[in-house]
Design an enzyme around this catalytic site. Structure first.
Site, PDB file in Angstrom:
ATOM      1  N   CYS A 148     -43.364  25.010 -45.633  1.00  0.00           N
ATOM      2  CA  CYS A 148     -42.562  26.246 -45.603  1.00  0.00           C
ATOM      3  C   CYS A 148     -41.063  25.933 -45.449  1.00  0.00           C
ATOM      4  CB  CYS A 148     -43.059  27.140 -44.457  1.00  0.00           C
ATOM      5  SG  CYS A 148     -42.065  28.632 -44.275  1.00  0.00           S
ATOM      6  N   HIS A 179     -32.700  47.064 -30.012  1.00  0.00           N
ATOM      7  CA  HIS A 179     -32.163  46.175 -31.045  1.00  0.00           C
ATOM      8  C   HIS A 179     -32.887  44.832 -31.063  1.00  0.00           C
ATOM      9  CE1 HIS A 179     -28.211  48.683 -30.682  1.00  0.00           C
ATOM     10  NE2 HIS A 179     -29.182  49.335 -31.277  1.00  0.00           N
ATOM     11  N   ASN A 236     -29.565  45.506 -25.398  1.00  0.00           N
ATOM     12  CA  ASN A 236     -29.318  44.071 -25.256  1.00  0.00           C
ATOM     13  C   ASN A 236     -30.418  43.239 -25.897  1.00  0.00           C
ATOM     14  OD1 ASN A 236     -27.052  44.818 -23.996  1.00  0.00           O
ATOM     15  ND2 ASN A 236     -27.690  44.235 -21.935  1.00  0.00           N
ATOM     16  N   ASP A 288     -30.617  39.911 -25.038  1.00  0.00           N
ATOM     17  CA  ASP A 288     -30.659  38.674 -24.256  1.00  0.00           C
ATOM     18  C   ASP A 288     -31.957  38.473 -23.472  1.00  0.00           C
ATOM     19  OD1 ASP A 288     -30.368  40.469 -22.085  1.00  0.00           O
ATOM     20  OD2 ASP A 288     -28.198  40.253 -22.099  1.00  0.00           O
ATOM     21  N   PRO A 318     -20.831  37.487 -23.274  1.00  0.00           N
ATOM     22  CA  PRO A 318     -19.766  38.436 -23.631  1.00  0.00           C
ATOM     23  C   PRO A 318     -20.325  39.701 -24.276  1.00  0.00           C
ATOM     24  CG  PRO A 318     -19.819  36.594 -25.189  1.00  0.00           C
ATOM     25  CD  PRO A 318     -20.807  36.276 -24.109  1.00  0.00           C
ATOM     26  N   ASP A 319     -19.639  40.825 -24.098  1.00  0.00           N
ATOM     27  CA  ASP A 319     -20.059  42.042 -24.807  1.00  0.00           C
ATOM     28  C   ASP A 319     -19.438  42.023 -26.205  1.00  0.00           C
ATOM     29  OD1 ASP A 319     -17.443  42.749 -24.416  1.00  0.00           O
ATOM     30  OD2 ASP A 319     -17.841  44.468 -23.119  1.00  0.00           O
ATOM     31  N   PHE A 320     -19.546  43.119 -26.952  1.00  0.00           N
ATOM     32  CA  PHE A 320     -19.001  43.143 -28.311  1.00  0.00           C
ATOM     33  C   PHE A 320     -17.545  43.601 -28.354  1.00  0.00           C
ATOM     34  CE2 PHE A 320     -22.871  43.675 -31.384  1.00  0.00           C
ATOM     35  CZ  PHE A 320     -23.136  42.334 -31.235  1.00  0.00           C
ATOM     36  N   ARG A 321     -17.298  44.743 -27.686  1.00  0.00           N
ATOM     37  CA  ARG A 321     -16.054  45.452 -27.994  1.00  0.00           C
ATOM     38  C   ARG A 321     -14.939  45.326 -26.975  1.00  0.00           C
ATOM     39  NH1 ARG A 321     -20.380  47.842 -30.025  1.00  0.00           N
ATOM     40  NH2 ARG A 321     -20.393  48.197 -32.260  1.00  0.00           N
ATOM     41  N   SER A 377     -24.736  42.705 -18.856  1.00  0.00           N
ATOM     42  CA  SER A 377     -24.983  41.247 -18.876  1.00  0.00           C
ATOM     43  C   SER A 377     -23.705  40.422 -18.857  1.00  0.00           C
ATOM     44  CB  SER A 377     -25.803  40.874 -20.123  1.00  0.00           C
ATOM     45  OG  SER A 377     -27.080  41.452 -20.069  1.00  0.00           O
ATOM     46  N   CYS A 380     -42.580  32.476 -43.917  1.00  0.00           N
ATOM     47  CA  CYS A 380     -44.040  32.583 -43.723  1.00  0.00           C
ATOM     48  C   CYS A 380     -44.424  33.494 -42.576  1.00  0.00           C
ATOM     49  CB  CYS A 380     -44.663  31.200 -43.543  1.00  0.00           C
ATOM     50  SG  CYS A 380     -44.275  30.471 -41.928  1.00  0.00           S
TER      51      CYS A 380
END
Ligand code: CNA
Length: 334
Positions: A203, A164, A145, A147, A72-75, A66, A175
């Site tokens: 709530c 995930h 992903n 997204d 952006p990616d993580f690493r 993506s 609630c």
């Protein structure tokens, strides 16, 4: 009639079986692990798809599929973890840690604008998986992903396992009321909303996208589907992931020993120790490798090269163009 391509395929099969026989002698490989690929390259994978006609292809993807959509990616060096200084977190992963979120939801929602941009579109890599589904050979798409681009590309829900979670839906932490992606996107980009709260007056709990934070259990569907799918898999395609997050990364071991595995990634990941050591990962770098292929580059370039070798280039282009038309008329509200 003399068919040059056929002769060349027969010749590469002959060379491969000779190498297999040699490996059996040198490394003591059992016949069941002999290669199904005519060559250990993208072309070998394409030939396998054309000639052996796998019917249970599993695709595993990560944030790298993506990044060309602008997420952006993580690493990577420009990834999420490299730009969190302004949030004053105890450590970068805290932004996705459920216990930290319980007491400090603000950093996550400030950052959500980057993670869930408006008007985001699926990439050629997403459409390539959709093409596998159209061809009737996709068993399942396992994605890390969050997204939801798999669904924006038009994948049926039953074909995707969002390991995930995804921000397709959100849930009130108090609630349990459900909200859709449109609602959450509006809240994230509303300059007057720092943290989205439940619409129900009595709530007003915090509403969190249905993505899995560190400290939360994976969806039950991840377990049930993976137990059933991986033993049936006859080709595994892995794209755009650092293969470090467990238990997702360990799925690469759940296919049978002779099943070809193709990795398309910007960097070599999930690799095994050198020949001689016990097998702990993908073995594309091992001398006794019989089934793994690493294609170094972007996911989009990788799938385009594979589509070309399969003579699916036009279909892929059409699928991408069709997706673009859908977006310019009415972006899907998923
Ligand atoms: P990661 O750990 O950030 O790894 C990404 C991998 O993809 C790295 O090896 C990169 O080199 C590679 N890569 C980056 N761009 C490309 C490209 N264009 N073509 C090919 N390879 C590329 O991400 P993982 O997915 O492995 O880690 C799992 C985390 C990331 C999950 O928990 C996700 O929820 C999380 N995540 C998801 C998104 C998203 O939904 N788009 C974005 C950022 C993080």
């Amino acid at each position: 009639m003399f068919n040059r391509e056929k002769v060349s395929n027969i010749y590469s099969k002959f060379v491969q079986s000779f190498e297999n026989a040699l490996n059996t002698v040198v490394y003591g490989e059992k016949p069941s692990t002999l290669s199904k690929l005519s060559e250990l390259s993208l072309k070998g994978v394409a030939n396998y798809i054309k000639e052996c006609k796998p019917k249970n292809v599993i695709v595993m993807t990560g944030a790298g599929t993506s990044t060309s959509a602008g997420i952006p990616d993580f690493r990577s060096s420009t990834g999420v973890y490299s730009c969190l200084q302004e949030y004053n977190l105890p450590h970068p992963q805290a932004i996705f840690d459920i216990s930290y979120f319980e007491s400090h939801p603000e950093p996550f929602f400030r950052f959500a604008k980057t993670l869930f941009p408006k008007n985001v579109k699926p990439t050629p890599a997403h459409y390539f998986v959709k093409l596998l589904e159209k061809k009737g050979i996709l068993k399942r798409w396992y994605t890390q992903n969050i997204d939801a681009l798999e669904f924006l590309a038009g994948m049926p829900e039953e074909k995707v396992v969002t390991a995930h979670g995804s921000h397709l839906t959100s849930t009130c932490r108090s609630c349990g009321k459900k909200y859709d992606r449109k609602w959450m996107t509006e809240k994230i980009f509303d300059p007057n909303t720092l943290v989205p709260h439940c619409d129900t007056e009595s709530c007003r709990g915090v509403v969190k996208p249905d993505i899995i934070f560190f400290g939360e259990a994976l969806p039950r569907r991840f377990m049930t589907c993976s137990f059933e799918d991986f033993p049936k898999c006859d080709l595994l395609i892995i794209m755009g992931t650092s293969l470090v997050v467990q238990p997702f990364a360990a799925l690469v071991h759940e296919v049978a020993d002779d099943v070809p595995r193709l990795l398309i990634n910007l960097e070599d990941v999930g690799g095994d120790s050198p020949a001689g050591a016990s097998s702990t990962g993908l073995c594309y770098a091992r001398k006794d490798n019989m089934r793994d292929v690493f294609w170094k580059g972007t996911c989009d370039e990788g799938v385009k090269a594979l589509a070309e070798l399969l003579d699916w280039e036009l279909e892929l282009q059409e699928m991408i163009a069709e997706g673009e038309v859908k977006f310019t008329t009415a972006p899907p509200n998923v």
